[in-house]
Write a protein that holds these residues in place. Structure first.
Motif, mmCIF file in Angstrom:
data_model
loop_
_atom_site.group_PDB
_atom_site.id
_atom_site.type_symbol
_atom_site.label_atom_id
_atom_site.label_comp_id
_atom_site.label_asym_id
_atom_site.label_seq_id
_atom_site.Cartn_x
_atom_site.Cartn_y
_atom_site.Cartn_z
ATOM 1 N N LYS A 294 -7.331 10.741 -13.478
ATOM 2 C CA LYS A 294 -8.403 11.684 -13.165
ATOM 3 C C LYS A 294 -7.883 13.012 -12.632
ATOM 4 C CE LYS A 294 -9.150 9.713 -8.577
ATOM 5 N NZ LYS A 294 -10.033 8.938 -7.732
ATOM 6 N N PHE A 295 -6.596 13.062 -12.267
ATOM 7 C CA PHE A 295 -6.025 14.326 -11.771
ATOM 8 C C PHE A 295 -5.583 15.254 -12.889
ATOM 9 C CE2 PHE A 295 -5.203 11.544 -8.050
ATOM 10 C CZ PHE A 295 -5.952 12.256 -7.137
ATOM 11 N N GLY A 296 -5.680 14.775 -14.139
ATOM 12 C CA GLY A 296 -5.294 15.613 -15.270
ATOM 13 C C GLY A 296 -4.115 15.040 -16.008
ATOM 14 N N THR A 297 -3.668 15.755 -17.051
ATOM 15 C CA THR A 297 -2.600 15.219 -17.886
ATOM 16 C C THR A 297 -1.233 15.772 -17.491
ATOM 17 O OG1 THR A 297 -3.082 16.945 -19.482
ATOM 18 C CG2 THR A 297 -4.090 14.804 -19.852
ATOM 19 N N SER A 298 -1.130 17.030 -17.147
ATOM 20 C CA SER A 298 0.177 17.611 -16.827
ATOM 21 C C SER A 298 0.383 17.547 -15.303
ATOM 22 C CB SER A 298 0.231 19.067 -17.308
ATOM 23 O OG SER A 298 -0.784 19.817 -16.682
ATOM 24 N N VAL B 105 0.886 -1.167 0.000
ATOM 25 C CA VAL B 105 0.000 0.000 0.000
ATOM 26 C C VAL B 105 0.919 1.210 0.000
ATOM 27 C CG1 VAL B 105 -1.779 1.271 1.238
ATOM 28 C CG2 VAL B 105 -1.784 -1.220 1.281
ATOM 29 N N TYR B 106 0.732 2.108 -0.943
ATOM 30 C CA TYR B 106 1.662 3.226 -1.084
ATOM 31 C C TYR B 106 0.891 4.541 -1.195
ATOM 32 C CZ TYR B 106 0.410 2.624 -5.966
ATOM 33 O OH TYR B 106 -0.293 2.509 -7.129
ATOM 34 N N LYS B 107 1.626 5.635 -0.939
ATOM 35 C CA LYS B 107 1.063 6.982 -1.036
ATOM 36 C C LYS B 107 1.907 7.755 -2.043
ATOM 37 C CE LYS B 107 0.375 11.196 1.643
ATOM 38 N NZ LYS B 107 0.601 11.844 2.941
ATOM 39 N N ALA B 108 1.232 8.441 -2.970
ATOM 40 C CA ALA B 108 1.925 9.240 -3.982
ATOM 41 C C ALA B 108 1.435 10.680 -3.878
ATOM 42 C CB ALA B 108 1.644 8.691 -5.373
ATOM 43 N N SER C 153 -2.865 13.949 -2.747
ATOM 44 C CA SER C 153 -2.321 12.690 -2.229
ATOM 45 C C SER C 153 -3.119 11.545 -2.824
ATOM 46 C CB SER C 153 -2.420 12.636 -0.702
ATOM 47 O OG SER C 153 -1.562 13.586 -0.137
ATOM 48 N N TYR C 154 -2.417 10.552 -3.291
ATOM 49 C CA TYR C 154 -3.044 9.391 -3.915
ATOM 50 C C TYR C 154 -2.577 8.152 -3.162
ATOM 51 C CZ TYR C 154 -3.893 5.655 -7.269
ATOM 52 O OH TYR C 154 -4.298 4.497 -7.876
ATOM 53 N N TYR C 155 -3.528 7.317 -2.759
ATOM 54 C CA TYR C 155 -3.204 6.057 -2.084
ATOM 55 C C TYR C 155 -3.545 4.920 -3.034
ATOM 56 C CZ TYR C 155 -2.934 8.802 2.184
ATOM 57 O OH TYR C 155 -2.573 9.714 3.129
ATOM 58 N N GLN D 121 4.688 -6.674 -8.302
ATOM 59 C CA GLN D 121 5.841 -5.865 -7.919
ATOM 60 C C GLN D 121 5.495 -4.383 -8.029
ATOM 61 O OE1 GLN D 121 8.976 -7.127 -10.503
ATOM 62 N NE2 GLN D 121 9.378 -8.985 -9.335
ATOM 63 N N PHE D 122 6.009 -3.618 -7.082
ATOM 64 C CA PHE D 122 5.724 -2.185 -7.067
ATOM 65 C C PHE D 122 6.305 -1.504 -8.301
ATOM 66 C CE2 PHE D 122 7.125 2.141 -6.082
ATOM 67 C CZ PHE D 122 5.897 2.722 -5.810
ATOM 68 N N LYS D 123 7.422 -1.992 -8.796
ATOM 69 C CA LYS D 123 8.084 -1.330 -9.927
ATOM 70 C C LYS D 123 7.192 -1.324 -11.170
ATOM 71 C CE LYS D 123 12.442 -0.932 -12.207
ATOM 72 N NZ LYS D 123 13.828 -1.343 -12.245
ATOM 73 N N SER D 124 6.486 -2.430 -11.431
ATOM 74 C CA SER D 124 5.608 -2.455 -12.606
ATOM 75 C C SER D 124 4.422 -1.510 -12.414
ATOM 76 C CB SER D 124 5.123 -3.883 -12.868
ATOM 77 O OG SER D 124 4.385 -4.359 -11.769
ATOM 78 N N ARG D 125 3.917 -1.413 -11.179
ATOM 79 C CA ARG D 125 2.821 -0.479 -10.906
ATOM 80 C C ARG D 125 3.292 0.954 -11.081
ATOM 81 N NH1 ARG D 125 -2.232 0.324 -11.396
ATOM 82 N NH2 ARG D 125 -3.305 1.269 -9.657
ATOM 83 N N TYR D 126 4.490 1.261 -10.622
ATOM 84 C CA TYR D 126 5.048 2.606 -10.743
ATOM 85 C C TYR D 126 5.260 2.978 -12.212
ATOM 86 C CZ TYR D 126 8.278 6.513 -10.167
ATOM 87 O OH TYR D 126 8.887 7.742 -10.228
ATOM 88 N N SER D 127 5.727 2.020 -13.002
ATOM 89 C CA SER D 127 5.937 2.319 -14.424
ATOM 90 C C SER D 127 4.599 2.553 -15.128
ATOM 91 C CB SER D 127 6.708 1.191 -15.100
ATOM 92 O OG SER D 127 5.951 0.003 -15.078
ATOM 93 N N ASN D 128 3.518 1.872 -14.699
ATOM 94 C CA ASN D 128 2.186 2.155 -15.270
ATOM 95 C C ASN D 128 1.743 3.577 -14.950
ATOM 96 O OD1 ASN D 128 1.937 -0.371 -16.369
ATOM 97 N ND2 ASN D 128 0.717 -1.192 -14.697
ATOM 98 N N HIS D 129 2.001 4.002 -13.711
ATOM 99 C CA HIS D 129 1.634 5.368 -13.334
ATOM 100 C C HIS D 129 2.400 6.403 -14.165
ATOM 101 C CE1 HIS D 129 -1.049 4.449 -10.126
ATOM 102 N NE2 HIS D 129 -0.145 3.950 -9.318
ATOM 103 N N THR D 130 3.690 6.217 -14.293
ATOM 104 C CA THR D 130 4.501 7.209 -15.014
ATOM 105 C C THR D 130 4.157 7.232 -16.501
ATOM 106 O OG1 THR D 130 6.266 5.564 -15.172
ATOM 107 C CG2 THR D 130 6.411 7.194 -13.391
ATOM 108 N N SER D 131 3.876 6.056 -17.107
ATOM 109 C CA SER D 131 3.540 6.057 -18.536
ATOM 110 C C SER D 131 2.167 6.659 -18.771
ATOM 111 C CB SER D 131 3.602 4.636 -19.100
ATOM 112 O OG SER D 131 2.607 3.835 -18.519
ATOM 113 N N SER D 132 1.210 6.456 -17.843
ATOM 114 C CA SER D 132 -0.106 7.069 -18.034
ATOM 115 C C SER D 132 -0.038 8.576 -17.807
ATOM 116 C CB SER D 132 -1.132 6.432 -17.105
ATOM 117 O OG SER D 132 -0.847 6.735 -15.758
#
Length: 198
Positions: free
Chosen positions: A190-194, A144-147, A157-159, A165-176
């Motif tokens: 939903k927080f926007g594009t930029s 469970v992580y907070k961004a 804040s996003y939970y 693996q967390f790394k694959s989840r993190y790469s999905n966030h950064t690519s989206s």
């Protein structure tokens, strides 16, 4: 079509042997007819039923099994010649003792620990470990992580959770965050594009 089977004439063979320096005389001998009957010896094709043995079971499994064979494969059935009481055999299979099995597994684990043969798990596979998003533990699972998400001067804040693996989840966030068409990969969309993720 009939063939005329005649005795071979060894005259030509004898002459060839004499020219080669041999003085052996070839004669034709007919084999006597065999008195023993030559039967085909076929191996029986046997199917085995091996239920595990248990002393607590009081049911006569063998008798019930053969009753089921007679019921479902009667003499008129297509498979009766393959599956009947003469072609199917029953033998109990002995299972390993559970206590012995548990002690052998425990002993193996204790031996590996005492000898130090356990291979340490990799926790990070980043090329530059100083830039690891989770302090050299990016290969951890079920987190469970907070961004912190910054967009247009606002910080949110996003939970989230990662099953793998967390790394694959993190790469999905950064690519989206970078690609507008990848909306289904992350709820951060939903927080926007930029925005920037920390």
């Amino acid at each position: 079509m009939k063939r005329n089977l005649t005795k071979p004439k060894p005259k030509a063979y004898n002459e060839a042997l004499e020219k080669s320096g041999y003085n052996h005389d070839l004669k034709f001998q007919e084999n006597p007819p065999s008195t023993t009957s030559r039967k085909r010896k076929r191996q029986r094709q046997v199917l085995w039923f091996n239920p595990p043995y248990n002393a607590n079971v009081t049911t006569d499994i063998g008798r019930k099994f053969f009753k089921l064979l007679n019921k479902h494969f009667p003499p008129g059935h297509d498979l009766h010649r393959l599956i009947n009481k003469n072609s199917v055999k029953l033998s109990y299979s002995c299972m390993p003792n559970v206590q012995r099995l548990i002690t052998s597994i425990n002993q193996r684990a204790l031996n590996e620990e005492s000898l130090g043969t356990t291979v340490p798990q990799r926790t990070c596979n980043c090329r530059n470990q100083s830039e690891c998003p989770l302090q050299n533990k990016c290969l951890e699972k079920s987190l469970v992580y907070k961004a912190s998400v910054s967009t247009d001067g606002h910080t949110f804040s996003y939970y989230g959770t990662s099953e793998g693996q967390f790394k694959s989840r993190y790469s999905n966030h950064t690519s989206s965050a970078m690609k507008a068409r990848e909306t289904a990969r992350s709820c951060l969309r939903k927080f926007g594009t930029s925005r920037s993720i920390k």
